[in-house]
Design an enzyme around this catalytic site. Structure first.
Site, PDB file in Angstrom:
ATOM      1  N   ARG A  42       1.062  -1.121   0.055  1.00  0.00           N
ATOM      2  CA  ARG A  42       0.107  -0.017  -0.014  1.00  0.00           C
ATOM      3  C   ARG A  42       1.071   1.369   0.064  1.00  0.00           C
ATOM      4  O   ARG A  42       0.571   2.094  -0.609  1.00  0.00           O
ATOM      5  CB  ARG A  42      -1.138  -0.133   1.148  1.00  0.00           C
ATOM      6  N   LYS A  71      -2.907   6.960   1.447  1.00  0.00           N
ATOM      7  CA  LYS A  71      -2.669   6.963   2.650  1.00  0.00           C
ATOM      8  C   LYS A  71      -1.530   8.280   2.748  1.00  0.00           C
ATOM      9  O   LYS A  71      -0.480   7.888   3.058  1.00  0.00           O
ATOM     10  CB  LYS A  71      -2.273   5.721   3.481  1.00  0.00           C
TER      11      LYS A  71
HETATM   12  N1  PMP Z   1      -9.391   4.884   7.294  1.00  0.00           N
HETATM   13  C1  PMP Z   1      -8.562   5.671   7.667  1.00  0.00           C
HETATM   14  C2  PMP Z   1      -8.702   7.074   7.478  1.00  0.00           C
HETATM   15  C3  PMP Z   1      -7.338   5.484   8.500  1.00  0.00           C
HETATM   16  O1  PMP Z   1      -6.404   6.397   8.799  1.00  0.00           O
HETATM   17  C4  PMP Z   1      -7.173   4.040   8.663  1.00  0.00           C
HETATM   18  C5  PMP Z   1      -6.045   3.489   9.441  1.00  0.00           C
HETATM   19  N2  PMP Z   1      -5.834   4.134  10.677  1.00  0.00           N
HETATM   20  C6  PMP Z   1      -8.106   3.067   8.206  1.00  0.00           C
HETATM   21  C7  PMP Z   1      -9.155   3.532   7.641  1.00  0.00           C
HETATM   22  C8  PMP Z   1      -7.813   1.699   8.587  1.00  0.00           C
HETATM   23  O2  PMP Z   1      -7.057   1.228   7.773  1.00  0.00           O
HETATM   24  P1  PMP Z   1      -5.922  -0.044   8.213  1.00  0.00           P
HETATM   25  O3  PMP Z   1      -6.826  -1.104   8.542  1.00  0.00           O
HETATM   26  O4  PMP Z   1      -5.011  -0.383   7.005  1.00  0.00           O
HETATM   27  O5  PMP Z   1      -5.321   0.478   9.406  1.00  0.00           O
END
Ligand code: PMP
Length: 288
Positions: free
Chosen positions: A50, A149
């Protein structure tokens, strides 16, 4: 604490970046949050993939191989004796000028911070979380793909402030069309008539690593999954609702905008995912 910066493990007080770094000046950079369970890094490859995709999307050429980044993560955990913890992996555009032009930044910075994690209180998991919808919207995919991200979290920060000011710990962010995007730092799922629903990335959802683990678990136990636009109404009348995230794991939601979800207690499908996720997290991973 030792922090990985510019190729070295340095004391946190020595871990400094330039005030001209575009990560600081413009939020021009990307990051990952990764969990370590029992000396194993959970879903490391998925996080690195990612990260690479985020980098590609913002035209930031990573000067490090996946193996080098992976090694930086593991070395930082080892240097800090992390058994169970949370790793923050940050890549900034690097030092540039005061102008926006990213092509004036020549040296992207790789930062790895490995720390213990402040877990959500246990009652969130046993009793469920109460959440609300807040006014601040998720940035539309036409402005910034939600799948990146990036270090631009200001609207998530505003949404978090709105939630906290109203007495809640997490909040639902809608997109510009009024459909549910996700929460400020978690993805969202609902269960209705044995079907699992979650917003697609086109509605503003980050493609969460935990979200994917849940989708895979659902497939394994033959629960039908639908990625579709969801309204607030869909959430209010759902039988179960839960959030997913690296830090939160799987956390049940039992009230949304004052409406009780199901019977007001974490439902059976949610509890199943919570349990399986925990088992998976301590069983799988890249050993340090
Ligand atoms: N949405 C947002 C905006 C995030 O910042 C995150 C991570 N904290 C997630 C969803 C969840 O993603 P992940 O399962 O990869 O942590």
């Amino acid at each position: 604490m030792k922090v990985f910066l510019d190729g070295n493990l340095v004391d946190e007080r020595e871990a400094r970046i330039s005030v001209f770094d575009h990560g600081l000046l413009y939020g021009d950079g990307i990051f990952e949050g990764i969990r370590v369970y029992n000396k194993c890094v959970f879903k490391l490859e998925e996080h690195l993939e990612r990260l690479e995709n985020s980098a590609k999307a913002i035209l930031l050429e990573l000067p490090w191989s996946r193996q080098e980044i992976s090694l930086a993560v593991c070395d930082t955990c080892r240097a800090n004796n992390i058994t169970d913890g949370y790793v923050r992996l940050v890549v900034t555009r690097g030092r540039g000028t005061l102008g926006l032009n990213p092509y004036k930044c020549s040296n992207p910075q790789l930062i790895v911070i490995a720390d213990t994690i402040q877990l959500y209180p246990e009652e969130y998991y046993s009793e469920g979380l109460k959440i609300i919808t807040v006014p601040t919207r998720r940035i539309g995919p036409g402005s910034l793909p939600p799948t990146i991200k990036s270090l631009n979290y200001l609207n998530n920060v505003l949404a978090k402030i709105e939630a906290i000011n109203a007495g809640f710990m997490e909040a639902i962010m809608l997109n510009d069309q009024g459909f549910v995007g996700e929460c400020t730092g978690d993805n969202l799922f609902i269960v209705q008539k044995d079907i699992l629903f979650t917003p697609p990335s086109s509605a503003g959802a980050l493609l969460g690593i935990t979200r994917k683990v849940v989708l895979d678990m659902a497939q394994a136990i033959e629960i039908e999954v639908v990625e579709s636009n969801l309204t607030r109404y869909d959430l209010w009348v759902s039988e179960e609702c839960f959030l997913t995230g690296t830090a939160a794991e799987v956390v049940p939601v039992t009230e949304i905008d004052g409406r009780k979800i199901g019977n007001g207690m974490p439902g059976p499908v949610t509890r199943g995912f919570m349990e399986t996720y925990k088992k998976l997290a301590i069983r799988e991973g890249t050993f340090l």
